[in-house]
Each structure stands twice: as C-alpha cells, then as structure tokens.
Design a protein around this motif. Structure first.
Motif, PDB file in Angstrom:
ATOM      1  N   PHE A   1       0.812  -1.093   0.017  1.00 31.10           N
ATOM      2  CA  PHE A   1       0.215  -0.013   0.073  1.00 31.10           C
ATOM      3  C   PHE A   1       0.797   1.122   0.051  1.00 31.10           C
ATOM      4  O   PHE A   1       2.026   1.250   0.489  1.00 31.10           O
ATOM      5  CB  PHE A   1      -0.895   0.053   1.248  1.00 31.10           C
ATOM      6  N   SER A   2       0.141   2.368  -0.485  1.00 30.94           N
ATOM      7  CA  SER A   2       0.965   3.857  -0.312  1.00 30.94           C
ATOM      8  C   SER A   2       0.392   4.600   0.451  1.00 30.94           C
ATOM      9  O   SER A   2       1.013   5.754   0.764  1.00 30.94           O
ATOM     10  CB  SER A   2       1.237   4.030  -1.834  1.00 30.94           C
ATOM     11  N   ASP A   3      -0.760   4.586   0.954  1.00 27.73           N
ATOM     12  CA  ASP A   3      -1.551   5.690   1.646  1.00 27.73           C
ATOM     13  C   ASP A   3      -1.281   5.227   3.079  1.00 27.73           C
ATOM     14  O   ASP A   3      -0.939   4.120   3.649  1.00 27.73           O
ATOM     15  CB  ASP A   3      -3.130   5.644   1.507  1.00 27.73           C
ATOM     16  N   ASP A   4      -1.079   6.445   3.755  1.00 28.01           N
ATOM     17  CA  ASP A   4      -0.792   6.484   5.405  1.00 28.01           C
ATOM     18  C   ASP A   4      -1.766   5.626   5.933  1.00 28.01           C
ATOM     19  O   ASP A   4      -1.107   4.793   6.843  1.00 28.01           O
ATOM     20  CB  ASP A   4      -0.761   7.884   5.987  1.00 28.01           C
ATOM     21  N   ALA A   5      -2.982   5.519   5.900  1.00 33.76           N
ATOM     22  CA  ALA A   5      -3.834   5.032   6.937  1.00 33.76           C
ATOM     23  C   ALA A   5      -3.569   3.407   6.555  1.00 33.76           C
ATOM     24  O   ALA A   5      -3.494   2.630   7.685  1.00 33.76           O
ATOM     25  CB  ALA A   5      -5.440   5.233   6.237  1.00 33.76           C
ATOM     26  N   SER A   6      -3.440   2.950   5.263  1.00 32.95           N
ATOM     27  CA  SER A   6      -3.071   1.441   5.238  1.00 32.95           C
ATOM     28  C   SER A   6      -1.797   1.163   5.829  1.00 32.95           C
ATOM     29  O   SER A   6      -1.505  -0.061   6.291  1.00 32.95           O
ATOM     30  CB  SER A   6      -3.358   1.053   3.832  1.00 32.95           C
ATOM     31  N   ILE A   7      -0.626   1.945   5.462  1.00 32.53           N
ATOM     32  CA  ILE A   7       0.554   1.672   5.954  1.00 32.53           C
ATOM     33  C   ILE A   7       0.348   1.401   7.619  1.00 32.53           C
ATOM     34  O   ILE A   7       1.205   0.674   8.180  1.00 32.53           O
ATOM     35  CB  ILE A   7       1.573   2.591   5.423  1.00 32.53           C
ATOM     36  N   GLN A   8      -0.017   2.509   8.310  1.00 29.78           N
ATOM     37  CA  GLN A   8      -0.100   2.287   9.641  1.00 29.78           C
ATOM     38  C   GLN A   8      -1.029   1.024  10.127  1.00 29.78           C
ATOM     39  O   GLN A   8      -0.544   0.560  11.215  1.00 29.78           O
ATOM     40  CB  GLN A   8      -1.011   3.614  10.023  1.00 29.78           C
ATOM     41  N   ASN A   9      -2.048   0.749   9.498  1.00 32.33           N
ATOM     42  CA  ASN A   9      -2.707  -0.313   9.718  1.00 32.33           C
ATOM     43  C   ASN A   9      -1.740  -1.697   9.691  1.00 32.33           C
ATOM     44  O   ASN A   9      -1.929  -2.523  10.429  1.00 32.33           O
ATOM     45  CB  ASN A   9      -3.974  -0.712   9.272  1.00 32.33           C
ATOM     46  N   THR A  10      -1.087  -1.644   8.467  1.00 28.73           N
ATOM     47  CA  THR A  10      -0.380  -2.988   8.108  1.00 28.73           C
ATOM     48  C   THR A  10       0.727  -3.045   9.284  1.00 28.73           C
ATOM     49  O   THR A  10       0.983  -4.037   9.894  1.00 28.73           O
ATOM     50  CB  THR A  10       0.422  -2.822   6.877  1.00 28.73           C
ATOM     51  N   LEU A  11       1.494  -2.128   9.509  1.00 31.79           N
ATOM     52  CA  LEU A  11       2.470  -2.012  10.525  1.00 31.79           C
ATOM     53  C   LEU A  11       2.048  -2.132  11.738  1.00 31.79           C
ATOM     54  O   LEU A  11       2.822  -3.055  12.630  1.00 31.79           O
ATOM     55  CB  LEU A  11       3.362  -0.412  10.470  1.00 31.79           C
ATOM     56  N   ALA A  12       1.014  -1.769  12.241  1.00 31.83           N
ATOM     57  CA  ALA A  12       0.520  -2.140  13.729  1.00 31.83           C
ATOM     58  C   ALA A  12       0.061  -3.761  13.746  1.00 31.83           C
ATOM     59  O   ALA A  12       0.468  -4.518  14.446  1.00 31.83           O
ATOM     60  CB  ALA A  12      -0.995  -1.488  13.773  1.00 31.83           C
ATOM     61  N   SER A  13      -0.236  -4.310  12.742  1.00 32.30           N
ATOM     62  CA  SER A  13      -0.701  -5.815  12.413  1.00 32.30           C
ATOM     63  C   SER A  13       0.731  -6.377  12.536  1.00 32.30           C
ATOM     64  O   SER A  13       0.849  -7.572  13.114  1.00 32.30           O
ATOM     65  CB  SER A  13      -1.158  -6.047  11.183  1.00 32.30           C
ATOM     66  N   VAL A  14       1.738  -5.882  11.896  1.00 29.28           N
ATOM     67  CA  VAL A  14       3.117  -6.643  12.083  1.00 29.28           C
ATOM     68  C   VAL A  14       3.743  -6.352  13.131  1.00 29.28           C
ATOM     69  O   VAL A  14       4.304  -7.508  13.548  1.00 29.28           O
ATOM     70  CB  VAL A  14       3.942  -5.947  10.828  1.00 29.28           C
ATOM     71  N   SER A  15       3.474  -5.446  13.799  1.00 27.56           N
ATOM     72  CA  SER A  15       3.966  -5.354  15.347  1.00 27.56           C
ATOM     73  C   SER A  15       3.471  -6.346  16.159  1.00 27.56           C
ATOM     74  O   SER A  15       4.083  -7.133  16.995  1.00 27.56           O
ATOM     75  CB  SER A  15       3.872  -3.880  15.619  1.00 27.56           C
ATOM     76  N   VAL A  16       2.159  -6.649  16.066  1.00 24.19           N
ATOM     77  CA  VAL A  16       1.442  -7.474  16.999  1.00 24.19           C
ATOM     78  C   VAL A  16       1.888  -9.090  16.652  1.00 24.19           C
ATOM     79  O   VAL A  16       2.014  -9.822  17.505  1.00 24.19           O
ATOM     80  CB  VAL A  16      -0.210  -7.495  16.674  1.00 24.19           C
ATOM     81  N   MET A  17       2.100  -9.118  15.237  1.00 18.65           N
ATOM     82  CA  MET A  17       2.439 -10.499  15.121  1.00 18.65           C
ATOM     83  C   MET A  17       3.998 -10.863  15.418  1.00 18.65           C
ATOM     84  O   MET A  17       4.239 -11.952  15.936  1.00 18.65           O
ATOM     85  CB  MET A  17       2.609 -10.695  13.253  1.00 18.65           C
ATOM     86  N   ASN A  18       4.922  -9.869  15.317  1.00 18.41           N
ATOM     87  CA  ASN A  18       6.129  -9.921  15.716  1.00 18.41           C
ATOM     88  C   ASN A  18       6.027 -10.122  17.337  1.00 18.41           C
ATOM     89  O   ASN A  18       6.996 -11.087  17.896  1.00 18.41           O
ATOM     90  CB  ASN A  18       6.879  -8.728  15.586  1.00 18.41           C
ATOM     91  N   LEU A  19       5.178  -9.795  18.089  1.00 16.18           N
ATOM     92  CA  LEU A  19       5.216  -9.924  19.506  1.00 16.18           C
ATOM     93  C   LEU A  19       4.291 -11.219  19.744  1.00 16.18           C
ATOM     94  O   LEU A  19       4.885 -11.830  20.816  1.00 16.18           O
ATOM     95  CB  LEU A  19       4.067  -8.619  20.091  1.00 16.18           C
ATOM     96  N   LEU A  20       3.752 -11.658  18.755  1.00 12.97           N
ATOM     97  CA  LEU A  20       3.405 -13.024  19.039  1.00 12.97           C
ATOM     98  C   LEU A  20       4.253 -14.240  18.714  1.00 12.97           C
ATOM     99  O   LEU A  20       3.797 -15.459  19.031  1.00 12.97           O
ATOM    100  CB  LEU A  20       1.835 -13.222  18.216  1.00 12.97           C
ATOM    101  N   GLY A  21       5.416 -13.877  18.261  1.00 16.90           N
ATOM    102  CA  GLY A  21       6.380 -14.716  17.968  1.00 16.90           C
ATOM    103  C   GLY A  21       6.464 -15.335  16.537  1.00 16.90           C
ATOM    104  O   GLY A  21       7.059 -16.256  16.144  1.00 16.90           O
TER     105      GLY A  21
END
Length: 108
Positions: free
Chosen positions: A5-25
C-alpha cells in the motif's frame, strides 16, 4: 519489508498488524510472505473514477475530519490534478469551524 500500500492509513494499519505478529512470535519470513498476499480493504480509501473526469475516494469506514485529511493526502500522493470536492455524510455541529479545517486540508 515490502508493503503493498502507499496511503498512510493502510501503512499504519499494516505496521500495527506486523508489530502484533512480531510480539506473538511469528517469524519474519512468514510475516513477509503473508504481506505479499494482503489485499486492500475496500472500505478504506477506495478510489473510483467518477463522472466528468473526477476521482471519488470512498472512505465510508470512517466519517470524520481525520478521514477527510487522509483522503486529501491520498489525492496529493497520487498527484491528482482534478478539482477536489470533499463530501462527507456527517452531521456538522460547528459548520464554520469544520469548513475552515477542510479549507486548510485542501490548501496545504
């Protein structure tokens, strides 16, 4: 890390999801592979061709000034050269204040 994605809203949502997945191992390789198959949620920043050579951005998921700001920013990102006419389906409590903020979004 590739983001589809290139829009800020989608990037922020994606990065938040990636952060949670990272915390979940979840392994980085798995996250990267899954991101390659990620599709845009049609309720967020959906761009359509409108009448009279216009661009419509459907951000009906949210209906607030932040969403309007995101839509205007997105138009600027895609270098839209057509006139911008924001439409929102909200009840405006303080129309003059809101219209002043909209004018700032459009002029920045």
């Amino acid at each position: 890390l590739y983001l589809p994605f290139s829009d800020d809203a989608s990037i922020q949502n994606t990065l938040a999801s990636v952060s949670v997945m990272n915390l979940l191992g979840i392994k980085c390789e798995t996250i990267e592979e899954d991101l390659m198959h990620l599709n845009r949620v049609h309720m967020r920043m959906e761009t359509k061709a409108g009448k009279w050579n216009s661009i419509l951005i459907n951000d009906s998921y949210n209906s607030d000034l932040e969403s309007l700001s995101n839509a205007v920013q997105y138009l600027k990102q895609i270098k839209a050269t057509r006139p911008i006419n924001p439409k929102q389906d909200t009840t405006i409590a303080n129309p003059e204040k809101v219209l002043n903020r909209v004018a700032k979004f459009l002029s920045s």
